[in-house]
Enzyme design. Structure first.
Site, PDB file in Angstrom:
ATOM      1  N   TYR A 200     -71.958 -38.414 -25.326  1.00 53.11           N
ATOM      2  CA  TYR A 200     -71.139 -37.205 -25.344  1.00 53.11           C
ATOM      3  C   TYR A 200     -71.965 -35.965 -25.676  1.00 53.11           C
ATOM      4  CZ  TYR A 200     -68.521 -33.348 -27.004  1.00 53.11           C
ATOM      5  OH  TYR A 200     -68.106 -32.064 -27.184  1.00 53.11           O
TER       6      TYR A 200
ATOM      7  N   ASP B 154     -65.011 -37.162 -24.180  1.00 49.12           N
ATOM      8  CA  ASP B 154     -64.593 -37.246 -25.579  1.00 49.12           C
ATOM      9  C   ASP B 154     -63.139 -37.697 -25.621  1.00 49.12           C
ATOM     10  OD1 ASP B 154     -63.209 -35.030 -24.690  1.00 49.12           O
ATOM     11  OD2 ASP B 154     -63.367 -33.989 -26.610  1.00 49.12           O
TER      12      ASP B 154
ATOM     13  N   GLU C  30     -71.832 -29.229 -31.807  1.00 49.31           N
ATOM     14  CA  GLU C  30     -71.406 -30.523 -31.268  1.00 49.31           C
ATOM     15  C   GLU C  30     -71.504 -31.640 -32.310  1.00 49.31           C
ATOM     16  OE1 GLU C  30     -69.782 -30.833 -28.718  1.00 49.31           O
ATOM     17  OE2 GLU C  30     -70.210 -29.036 -27.573  1.00 49.31           O
TER      18      GLU C  30
END
Length: 349
Positions: A108, A126, A25
DNA sequence: AAGCCGGGGTT
DNA sequence: AACCCAGGCTT
């Protein structure tokens, strides 16, 4: 379900290991999957667990990160790895709220890790999610405004499937990346074509709405590539605020415009850089500036080859940053520098 | 709220 | 040349 038929087989989709999900991520922030994927593979091989990542050096992490951009991500990655390894016994926070406290982890990323690893009902928002939701629901609130950020997070939170939040999150992102694309989405074969407000109102091309953005600055860089007869050069680490923090580069003389050799030698920065060296010749390597484009500035760059005289070695003048040219490749450098080295190496070194 | 932080792919 | 990418931090 659309996702199960169309999802890409990506390495971080076969695990719930928070270390691997976190790593993926962070790497994919503002970065395309295709660009981040090879970096992810290399990192996982070099640092199979958080232990290896926490017990290496920041320089090694930056070197492996070289070319991926947004280098604060790499520095935060290292800081967080150390924090988790040393202060938390190597154990990741296991919920959204605690994940948010980690350096480099915002709404996020915390939502992604919490939903994928711990089945927590936290919706990710996102760029893909902004696009899909703004179109399907016909929302014109700017996605990069404070109101928009809140509105889309709330909406996403309403929609998320509490039974498989991680799968839901990945599905809507995948849908945005593969089907509801920024340009020329295939609305004709879309699973939402019967209810998409943007399609009904013919506003697909205008959504999502984004507030206007920055203008690009021009900067003029002159890199002094010092070459001694012993085959050494000089690199300096960027320690100030701004671009490329903690990366290495040749001594830099920044000017207000393009300069010739005469003008360059009158710049104070140049004299500071060359102090202690007996420069025999200063030759411009590229007549035409290399234009290196960042998202917010264009760097007009020229490389100057400064050859040192033999007298230089006899005097024993030395500086702490002297490096054998062959060792330059061990240092994390901006792509701009890497490109020069590759080009220069073709006939020199 | 606005600005800053990379590099690369697409159109 | 403009837009955007599995965003976050600083001012």
């Amino acid at each position: 379900m659309w996702y199960l038929q169309h999802k890409r087989d990506l390495p971080w989709r076969n695990t719930k290991d928070p270390y691997r999900i976190w790593l993926s991520e962070i790497m994919l922030q503002q970065t395309r999957v295709a660009q981040g994927l090879p970096y992810y593979e290399r990192f996982l091989k070099a640092f199979p667990t958080i232990k290896e990542l926490a017990t290496t050096s920041e320089d090694k992490i930056l070197k492996l990160w070289q070319g991926l951009g947004y280098y604060s991500r790499a520095r935060n990655l290292y800081a967080t790895a150390n924090y988790i390894w040393n202060e938390r016994n190597g154990k990741f926070p296991s919920n959204y709220k605690e994940l948010l406290t980690l350096k480099g982890v915002g709404d996020y990323t915390a939502s992604a890790i919490a939903s994928i690893c711990y089945d927590e009902k936290q919706a990710v928002v996102d760029g893909n999610v902004y696009r899909v939701l703004s179109r399907v629901f016909g929302i014109s609130t700017p996605i990069n405004s404070t109101a928009g950020i809140k509105e889309f997070k709330s909406l996403a939170q309403l929609l998320i499937d509490g039974r498989q939040p991680g799968t839901y999150n990945q599905a809507i992102m995948e849908f945005g990346a593969r089907h509801c694309t920024p340009q020329n989405p295939d609305c004709g074969s879309c699973i939402f074509s019967d209810r998409c407000i943007a399609l009904k109102k013919d506003m697909v091309g205008q959504l999502p709405v984004k507030i206007k953005k920055l203008k690009i600055k021009k900067r003029y860089f002159n890199y002094i590539v010092i070459l001694s007869e012993e085959g050494k050069t000089v690199l300096k680490q960027r320690t100030k605020k701004g671009i490329w923090q903690q990366l290495y580069e040749f001594p830099l003389v920044e000017t207000e415009a393009e300069v010739d050799e005469i003008e360059l030698k009158e710049i104070q920065t140049f004299n500071e850089v060359s102090e202690g060296y007996n420069i025999e010749s200063l030759v411009l390597y590229n007549e035409a500036s290399v234009v290196h484009k960042l998202s917010h500035q264009h760097l007009y760059t020229r490389f100057w080859i400064a050859t040192l005289s033999e007298e230089n070695q006899k005097n024993g003048n030395r500086i702490e940053n002297e490096i054998p040219i062959a060792r330059v490749r061990d240092y994390a450098v901006p792509v701009l520098i890497e490109n020069f080295i590759s080009d220069f190496s073709v006939f020199k070194i």
